[in-house]
Motif scaffolding. Structure first.
Motif, PDB file in Angstrom:
ATOM      1  N   ILE A 120     -34.122  24.484  -9.529  1.00  0.00           N
ATOM      2  CA  ILE A 120     -32.910  23.757  -9.105  1.00  0.00           C
ATOM      3  C   ILE A 120     -33.312  22.351  -8.690  1.00  0.00           C
ATOM      4  O   ILE A 120     -34.200  22.176  -7.842  1.00  0.00           O
ATOM      5  CB  ILE A 120     -32.209  24.459  -7.923  1.00  0.00           C
ATOM      6  CG1 ILE A 120     -32.119  25.962  -8.144  1.00  0.00           C
ATOM      7  CG2 ILE A 120     -30.827  23.847  -7.704  1.00  0.00           C
ATOM      8  CD1 ILE A 120     -31.290  26.375  -9.310  1.00  0.00           C
TER       9      ILE A 120
ATOM     10  N   TYR B  45     -31.739  18.348  -7.711  1.00  0.00           N
ATOM     11  CA  TYR B  45     -30.654  17.391  -7.458  1.00  0.00           C
ATOM     12  C   TYR B  45     -30.988  16.091  -8.173  1.00  0.00           C
ATOM     13  O   TYR B  45     -32.147  15.665  -8.194  1.00  0.00           O
ATOM     14  CB  TYR B  45     -30.511  17.130  -5.960  1.00  0.00           C
ATOM     15  CG  TYR B  45     -29.640  15.926  -5.648  1.00  0.00           C
ATOM     16  CD1 TYR B  45     -28.250  16.019  -5.665  1.00  0.00           C
ATOM     17  CD2 TYR B  45     -30.227  14.690  -5.365  1.00  0.00           C
ATOM     18  CE1 TYR B  45     -27.472  14.908  -5.395  1.00  0.00           C
ATOM     19  CE2 TYR B  45     -29.445  13.575  -5.093  1.00  0.00           C
ATOM     20  CZ  TYR B  45     -28.065  13.696  -5.112  1.00  0.00           C
ATOM     21  OH  TYR B  45     -27.285  12.597  -4.858  1.00  0.00           O
TER      22      TYR B  45
ATOM     23  N   LEU C  65     -31.603  23.895 -13.511  1.00  0.00           N
ATOM     24  CA  LEU C  65     -30.186  23.811 -13.148  1.00  0.00           C
ATOM     25  C   LEU C  65     -30.021  22.529 -12.347  1.00  0.00           C
ATOM     26  O   LEU C  65     -30.529  22.407 -11.233  1.00  0.00           O
ATOM     27  CB  LEU C  65     -29.767  25.028 -12.323  1.00  0.00           C
ATOM     28  CG  LEU C  65     -28.315  25.011 -11.808  1.00  0.00           C
ATOM     29  CD1 LEU C  65     -27.331  24.902 -12.970  1.00  0.00           C
ATOM     30  CD2 LEU C  65     -28.024  26.244 -10.973  1.00  0.00           C
ATOM     31  N   TRP C  66     -29.317  21.559 -12.947  1.00  0.00           N
ATOM     32  CA  TRP C  66     -29.123  20.257 -12.317  1.00  0.00           C
ATOM     33  C   TRP C  66     -27.828  20.250 -11.528  1.00  0.00           C
ATOM     34  O   TRP C  66     -26.839  20.853 -11.937  1.00  0.00           O
ATOM     35  CB  TRP C  66     -29.060  19.156 -13.381  1.00  0.00           C
ATOM     36  CG  TRP C  66     -30.309  19.026 -14.181  1.00  0.00           C
ATOM     37  CD1 TRP C  66     -30.584  19.603 -15.395  1.00  0.00           C
ATOM     38  CD2 TRP C  66     -31.470  18.267 -13.828  1.00  0.00           C
ATOM     39  NE1 TRP C  66     -31.841  19.265 -15.822  1.00  0.00           N
ATOM     40  CE2 TRP C  66     -32.418  18.445 -14.879  1.00  0.00           C
ATOM     41  CE3 TRP C  66     -31.808  17.476 -12.744  1.00  0.00           C
ATOM     42  CZ2 TRP C  66     -33.659  17.840 -14.862  1.00  0.00           C
ATOM     43  CZ3 TRP C  66     -33.062  16.875 -12.730  1.00  0.00           C
ATOM     44  CH2 TRP C  66     -33.966  17.053 -13.775  1.00  0.00           C
ATOM     45  N   PHE C  67     -27.843  19.536 -10.403  1.00  0.00           N
ATOM     46  CA  PHE C  67     -26.569  19.306  -9.712  1.00  0.00           C
ATOM     47  C   PHE C  67     -26.572  17.915  -9.110  1.00  0.00           C
ATOM     48  O   PHE C  67     -27.624  17.325  -8.858  1.00  0.00           O
ATOM     49  CB  PHE C  67     -26.299  20.382  -8.656  1.00  0.00           C
ATOM     50  CG  PHE C  67     -27.023  20.194  -7.348  1.00  0.00           C
ATOM     51  CD1 PHE C  67     -26.430  19.506  -6.292  1.00  0.00           C
ATOM     52  CD2 PHE C  67     -28.290  20.730  -7.160  1.00  0.00           C
ATOM     53  CE1 PHE C  67     -27.088  19.354  -5.083  1.00  0.00           C
ATOM     54  CE2 PHE C  67     -28.950  20.587  -5.952  1.00  0.00           C
ATOM     55  CZ  PHE C  67     -28.351  19.893  -4.904  1.00  0.00           C
TER      56      PHE C  67
ATOM     57  N   TYR D 166     -22.542  20.704 -11.448  1.00  0.00           N
ATOM     58  CA  TYR D 166     -23.794  21.346 -11.832  1.00  0.00           C
ATOM     59  C   TYR D 166     -23.776  21.716 -13.307  1.00  0.00           C
ATOM     60  O   TYR D 166     -22.710  21.805 -13.935  1.00  0.00           O
ATOM     61  CB  TYR D 166     -24.028  22.605 -10.988  1.00  0.00           C
ATOM     62  CG  TYR D 166     -23.059  23.726 -11.270  1.00  0.00           C
ATOM     63  CD1 TYR D 166     -23.350  24.713 -12.217  1.00  0.00           C
ATOM     64  CD2 TYR D 166     -21.844  23.801 -10.602  1.00  0.00           C
ATOM     65  CE1 TYR D 166     -22.453  25.738 -12.486  1.00  0.00           C
ATOM     66  CE2 TYR D 166     -20.939  24.817 -10.860  1.00  0.00           C
ATOM     67  CZ  TYR D 166     -21.248  25.785 -11.806  1.00  0.00           C
ATOM     68  OH  TYR D 166     -20.358  26.786 -12.072  1.00  0.00           O
TER      69      TYR D 166
ATOM     70  N   TRP E 243     -20.641  19.593 -17.379  1.00  0.00           N
ATOM     71  CA  TRP E 243     -20.748  19.578 -15.914  1.00  0.00           C
ATOM     72  C   TRP E 243     -19.572  20.329 -15.309  1.00  0.00           C
ATOM     73  O   TRP E 243     -18.419  19.997 -15.561  1.00  0.00           O
ATOM     74  CB  TRP E 243     -20.761  18.142 -15.405  1.00  0.00           C
ATOM     75  CG  TRP E 243     -22.018  17.412 -15.761  1.00  0.00           C
ATOM     76  CD1 TRP E 243     -22.232  16.601 -16.833  1.00  0.00           C
ATOM     77  CD2 TRP E 243     -23.249  17.438 -15.027  1.00  0.00           C
ATOM     78  NE1 TRP E 243     -23.513  16.125 -16.832  1.00  0.00           N
ATOM     79  CE2 TRP E 243     -24.164  16.610 -15.729  1.00  0.00           C
ATOM     80  CE3 TRP E 243     -23.659  18.066 -13.852  1.00  0.00           C
ATOM     81  CZ2 TRP E 243     -25.460  16.409 -15.279  1.00  0.00           C
ATOM     82  CZ3 TRP E 243     -24.952  17.862 -13.416  1.00  0.00           C
ATOM     83  CH2 TRP E 243     -25.843  17.036 -14.122  1.00  0.00           C
TER      84      TRP E 243
ATOM     85  N   THR F  82     -17.617  22.030 -11.780  1.00  0.00           N
ATOM     86  CA  THR F  82     -17.484  21.793 -10.342  1.00  0.00           C
ATOM     87  C   THR F  82     -16.779  22.931  -9.623  1.00  0.00           C
ATOM     88  O   THR F  82     -16.255  22.742  -8.529  1.00  0.00           O
ATOM     89  CB  THR F  82     -16.765  20.446 -10.079  1.00  0.00           C
ATOM     90  OG1 THR F  82     -16.822  20.143  -8.681  1.00  0.00           O
ATOM     91  CG2 THR F  82     -15.320  20.493 -10.539  1.00  0.00           C
TER      92      THR F  82
END
Length: 339
Positions: A21, A23, A106-108, A117, A148, A150
């Motif tokens: 994960i 950010y 997993l990008w957020f 994300y 993406w 939300t």
């Protein structure tokens, strides 16, 4: 929820033990956020709009070439941009975390108080014409696999103020990219997948027990005590009495005013009611009496609701107990218990 986002959550759930994960900031000042969301792209800057830099980064996808690429990027930032060796290393690690992602991150990110994300498609960094000469936000991109999202599995919007700061504090860091440690990462995944949190469930159960106990006490309050409780609930949220309790206005026991907006409200407080009695208030015109809102509040019986009117509120016993807890009035109620 769109079908593609359902598929994304299913993949996240199936692969959760293998996912990292991270950010990522949305470019300097969030300058590429909206475009990135519209086009389902993962953006990275650090001069990757330049072909040579972008090609170096993509070469690092081969493990045996990574060390040489890091050296090239470090020299690039030190020699051409006068960065310190430490800063150059941070820049290299940040850009390579995107370039090397083969779909297992997993990008957020956070934009306008919401968390977005998604998984990337795992492809190489690609040239993006609109980011070729965009000042600080010049860069490249890779395609998101699903886009993406939300909302979580339960359809709840991921609002920053409803998530633990252990996760969202990363938006305040100086770096463009941050690795989320296991505890916060597990929290995020649980939240996305609608899985229970032991402490949260225990706290919610405790609140439910408190609400039920307070409800029993509230039913025993005398009319004057119940009116005072209602008055205290409104006062806690900024409403000010604009007249004495139990006044003589038709259909109104309490008149309120919200200083911050100038709104007014009429409140009818009853210990007991029924559908026939509450119907009289449904037929009344609170607006003609100068009120912006109307509250019908009781603790015993049943009341009708005014459908289609967002400014007409009906609070029964459980609503009153919930509002009292939120207002910090639990002890006030407990002190009046006599059973």
């Amino acid at each position: 929820m769109e079908q593609r986002f359902i598929h994304q959550l299913q993949e996240i759930e199936a692969r959760r033990e293998d996912l990292t994960i991270r950010y990522i900031k949305l470019g300097k000042g969030g300058g590429v956020a909206e475009e990135r969301f519209r086009n389902d792209l993962l953006y990275i800057g650090y001069d990757t709009h330049l072909q040579e830099v972008r090609e170096w980064c993509n070469q690092a996808r081969e493990t045996k070439k990574r060390g040489l690429v890091v050296q090239k990027l470090q020299r690039y930032w030190v020699d051409l941009h006068n960065k310190t060796p430490g800063t150059a290393t941070n820049f290299a690690n940040s850009v390579l975390s995107v370039a090397e992602d083969k779909g297992d991150v997993l990008w957020f990110t956070v934009h306008k108080r919401r968390v977005y994300y998604g998984l990337s498609a795992g492809n190489e960094l690609e040239h993006q014409l609109s980011w070729q000469d965009n000042g600080f936000n010049s860069g490249s991109s890779k395609k998101m696999k699903y886009g993406w999202c939300t909302v979580n599995k339960e359809g709840q919007v991921l609002e920053v103020n409803k998530l633990s700061a252990a996760l969202t504090k990363t938006q305040a860091t100086q770096g463009t990219i941050s690795l989320i440690q296991k505890k916060a990462a597990d929290y995020f995944l649980n939240h996305l997948l609608g899985e229970p949190f032991a402490l949260k469930e225990r706290a919610n159960k405790a609140r439910e027990d408190l609400r039920n106990s307070l409800s029993e006490i509230i039913k025993d309050l005398q009319p004057s005590e119940f009116e005072v409780l209602v008055d205290l609930i409104f006062a806690s949220s900024g409403w000010k009495r604009d007249g004495e309790l139990g006044g003589n206005l038709k259909f109104v026991d309490v008149t309120l005013m919200l200083p911050s907006t100038g709104e007014t409200a009429g409140v009818q407080v009853k210990t007991k009611t029924n559908l026939k009695v509450s119907q009289q208030y449904i037929n009344g015109d609170y607006a003609s009496q100068g009120f912006n809102k109307f509250f019908y509040i009781y603790h015993t019986g049943e009341a009708m609701k005014r459908e289609g009117d967002p400014n007409y509120f009906v609070w029964g016993l459980l609503e009153v107990a919930d509002k009292a807890i939120d207002a910090g009035l639990s002890k006030w109620i407990i002190d009046r218990a006599y059973r």
